[in-house]
Design an enzyme around this catalytic site. Structure first.
Site, PDB file in Angstrom:
ATOM      1  N   HIS A 106       1.067  -1.117  -0.029  1.00 26.41           N
ATOM      2  CA  HIS A 106      -0.228   0.126  -0.007  1.00 26.41           C
ATOM      3  C   HIS A 106       0.853   1.336   0.056  1.00 26.41           C
ATOM      4  O   HIS A 106       2.001   1.438   0.578  1.00 26.41           O
ATOM      5  CB  HIS A 106      -0.913  -0.014   0.975  1.00 26.41           C
ATOM      6  CG  HIS A 106      -0.432  -0.208   2.656  1.00 26.41           C
ATOM      7  ND1 HIS A 106       0.079  -1.465   3.122  1.00 26.41           N
ATOM      8  CD2 HIS A 106      -0.239   0.610   3.631  1.00 26.41           C
ATOM      9  CE1 HIS A 106       0.476  -1.409   4.326  1.00 26.41           C
ATOM     10  NE2 HIS A 106       0.436  -0.270   4.645  1.00 26.41           N
ATOM     11  N   HIS A 111       1.028   5.285   1.127  1.00 31.80           N
ATOM     12  CA  HIS A 111       0.524   6.304   1.719  1.00 31.80           C
ATOM     13  C   HIS A 111       0.645   7.273   0.952  1.00 31.80           C
ATOM     14  O   HIS A 111       1.667   7.959   0.592  1.00 31.80           O
ATOM     15  CB  HIS A 111       1.354   6.295   3.202  1.00 31.80           C
ATOM     16  CG  HIS A 111       1.133   5.110   4.163  1.00 31.80           C
ATOM     17  ND1 HIS A 111       0.384   5.102   4.877  1.00 31.80           N
ATOM     18  CD2 HIS A 111       1.816   3.912   4.028  1.00 31.80           C
ATOM     19  CE1 HIS A 111       0.616   3.929   5.708  1.00 31.80           C
ATOM     20  NE2 HIS A 111       1.428   3.182   4.998  1.00 31.80           N
TER      21      HIS A 111
END
Length: 112
Positions: A98, A100
Site C-alpha cells: 500500500h 500512503h
C-alpha cells in the site's frame, strides 16, 4: 487472500472509506491519519510489498497514478508525499502493498 485485511476491503467484505477506484487499484482513507490528507492506495491484486509490486508494472503505475488523481482531488497543489513501507522494520503492518498519500500540511524531513 481471506486473511488479508486489504483483500477484504477490495472484495467489499469490509467497506473502507473509499475516495477513488480504478479497475486495478483502490484508494481509501487511513483509519489512523498522520496528516490532514492520509489515503492508502492498494492494488486490487494481492502483492505483499513494494519490491514484489515491481513484477506487476501495470499495477504499480496504476497505484501511483491513482495517488496522483486523489492528490489533485484533495487540492494538494503545494505538494504531497508517497510512502511505501516494506517489511516489519519499516513499519509495514498489513502485508498487502500500500502506498500512503500524505499531504495537507508541511511534511518534515527526515521522516521517522
Amino acid at each position: 487472500m481471506s486473511d488479508c485485511l486489504f483483500c477484504r476491503f477490495v472484495a467489499r467484505e469490509i467497506e473502507p472509506a473509499v475516495v477513488a477506484e480504478t479497475d486495478l487499484s483502490l484508494a481509501f482513507k487511513d483509519i489512523n491519519p498522520q496528516a490532514p490528507t492520509h489515503v492508502l492506495v492498494v492494488p486490487k491484486r494481492h502483492v505483499p510489498n513494494a519490491g514484489a509490486l515491481a513484477a506487476y508494472p501495470e499495477e504499480l503505475a496504476d497505484v501511483i497514478d491513482l495517488a496522483r488523481t486523489v492528490a489533485e482531488q484533495e487540492g494538494l497543489d503545494s505538494g504531497y508525499r508517497l510512502v511505501f513501507n516494506t517489511g516489519a522494520d519499516a513499519g509495514q503492518t498489513v502485508f498487502h502493498v500500500h502506498c500512503h498519500l500524505l499531504g495537507g500540511r508541511q511534511l518534515s524531513w527526515p521522516p521517522g
